[in-house]
Write a protein that holds these residues in place. Sequence first.
Motif, mmCIF file in Angstrom:
data_model
loop_
_atom_site.group_PDB
_atom_site.id
_atom_site.type_symbol
_atom_site.label_atom_id
_atom_site.label_comp_id
_atom_site.label_asym_id
_atom_site.label_seq_id
_atom_site.Cartn_x
_atom_site.Cartn_y
_atom_site.Cartn_z
ATOM 1 N N LYS A 1 -4.453 -1.075 -8.434
ATOM 2 C CA LYS A 1 -4.716 -2.486 -8.153
ATOM 3 C C LYS A 1 -4.318 -3.341 -9.351
ATOM 4 O O LYS A 1 -4.206 -2.857 -10.470
ATOM 5 N N HIS B 1 0.856 -1.186 0.000
ATOM 6 C CA HIS B 1 0.000 0.000 0.000
ATOM 7 C C HIS B 1 0.896 1.241 0.000
ATOM 8 O O HIS B 1 1.890 1.299 0.717
ATOM 9 N N PRO C 1 -4.384 7.660 -2.216
ATOM 10 C CA PRO C 1 -3.859 6.301 -2.361
ATOM 11 C C PRO C 1 -3.390 6.054 -3.797
ATOM 12 O O PRO C 1 -4.055 6.442 -4.747
ATOM 13 N N LYS D 1 -2.920 -0.035 -3.874
ATOM 14 C CA LYS D 1 -3.949 -0.477 -2.930
ATOM 15 C C LYS D 1 -3.929 -1.999 -2.761
ATOM 16 O O LYS D 1 -4.801 -2.713 -3.242
ATOM 17 N N SER E 1 0.486 5.660 -0.318
ATOM 18 C CA SER E 1 -0.349 6.852 -0.479
ATOM 19 C C SER E 1 0.536 8.088 -0.451
ATOM 20 O O SER E 1 1.595 8.108 0.179
#
Length: 654
Positions: free
Chosen positions: A219, A10, A21, A24, A12
């Motif tokens: 993603k 992750h 973000p 993710k 951000s």
Amino acid sequence: MSFLELKNIHKSYHLGSQTFPVLKGINLAFDLGDFVSILGESGGGKSTLMNIIGGLDRNFDGSVTIKGKALNHKNEKALDTYRRETIGYIYQSYNLISHLTVLDNVLVSLDMTTLSKKARVLRAKELLARVGLAGQIKKYPNQLSGGQKQRVAIARALASDPKVIIADEPTGALDSENTKEVLRLLNEIASEGRLVITVTHSEAVANAGTRIVRLADGKIESDKRIRQAYDRQDKEHLSSRPLRRLASIKTAFKHFRHNLGTNSLIIFGTAIGLFSVILFSGLGNGVSHYISSQITKVANPQVMSVSRYVKDSDDDNALSMSTDDTPALSTNQLDQLKKQKHVAKVEPTYSIPSATVSYQNQTVKMRYASNWTAASTADAIKIGHAPKKAGEVVIDQDAIAKKLDKEHYQDLIGKQIQLAYQTNKPSGETVTVSLTATISGIGHSDSKGAQVNAVNTETLQKAMQQAGLSTDPTEASVKVDTLDHVEEVASSIDKVKDGHNRLYKTSTIQSLIKQLQTYVNIATFVLSMVAAISLIVSALMIIVTMFMSVSKRTKEIGILRALGESKRDIRWLFIAESLITGVLSATVATVIAYLAQRGINGVLRNLADYTFVQITFRNVITAFFLAIMISLLAALLPARRAAKLNPIDALSAE
């Protein structure tokens, strides 16, 4: 078990109170022999993911594992080693270092391996030949086409023999022909058992590999294998090591040479200040030695002057002169001085002010004379000998001898002269002291204005007695057995007391020389402080230049960090360049100073046959020390700033 794995990544970015973000929850596994294309649109997180895999980005959640072992992204040294040993980068904008040749750009990575110098150069040439650039190794990046630059970047990425090659849009700036060539090389690299990860938004590039990972909105959208991965090949890889200090110095020197015009001005400016320091120090040395030599030529340094101590005397360190109000030294006091330890001889000293010299109906004024004592030196006598026998006198060459017989003054040796001067009795009555003496020698002093006139002591005492004067002297010349004992004897005599009262005041040649040398040292120091102003300006010039260099070389710093150089390596790179400036400045200053010494001494030789500028090895060492210290101090802040640059930000700089 996969070679490289990303687990729940992750990431951000934060802008004020807002959070954006980018990645993710990314989970990916990579194996050696694979050619993986990460495909996605701009802003989808591809470059961010690449920076995490490459060990450049440390601020994220999740883990990166290599052969099952988690990589510690909080450990700076561990990341440096990881990039040095495992990762090779290929960029869309090539990111070659402009002041290095094609060969040197490849050697940058090889400098962090355990290969010998000869082996490093051989490997660099082999890699450049492999990418078709064997004939371009001496060129600079600005002399190459886009395709050639990218092939240099590929050779550099392979140089340290990494297991993972990360290519960021490697064909984005290339035409179709060069694109095909680069993709062929990437497949060839993967076929050697390496992992090739390409970040791209081109379907054509992605289809050239063995696997496509589509990334969208932070993603994994899909992970598709389009062909079988290449076979893994178990082989020995090059061992890495931290960058050698000598390699940093060489790189710094190459950049210095690349900007020789600007750096020459800085060197010249710094050299002027250092030259002034060397020259003024050399002048101080010469003047001090000259003063010492001139004084010791007319006065024996083993002999001190002793007079009665007068409480209101202004200067206990100056040589005493006979004055009417100075108490005379009695016979008992002269005997007391003779009994002091290390005293070899004590003689009365008399001064003859403003005497008249007569010879064959000629008269000449003698400005000053004295009796001949151990304090006088035979060095001052140029013709004849000292007046050691009764009835002998030495006269000055210019002030007396040449005025009596300009053409044949040497023939005055053995001739008789009459000498007369007036003085006062203690009662105030004026009397004339007259004597006849034979010229035994003719003296000359190199000191301008000084005269060498001396009468035999016994002859002068007899003339004083005939005039009704006391022969008790106001001064005595005390000869010490060795030069090493002079200061000891002087201190001992100064401590002699009659009850609670101090009896004597001493004055040595050394004390006079030291006092004069103190004045010379003060003058030299003041001049050196003036020179120091130019040194301060030079230091500011170096600081400004180094800060400008950091700004101009921001991308280079990012490239070097991506290749595995540490913060310390970056600091040392800029410090080394500053030190090169300092050492060269000191070298130039030394050369100029020695040339100036030769010229000045040549000009001043017409005034006195002496070397007035005497630059010593110590003066030169001092100049080099100052130059190095100035360079180090000037480089500290810029070097620290360079080392603290974020590699990702540095790489994105224009």
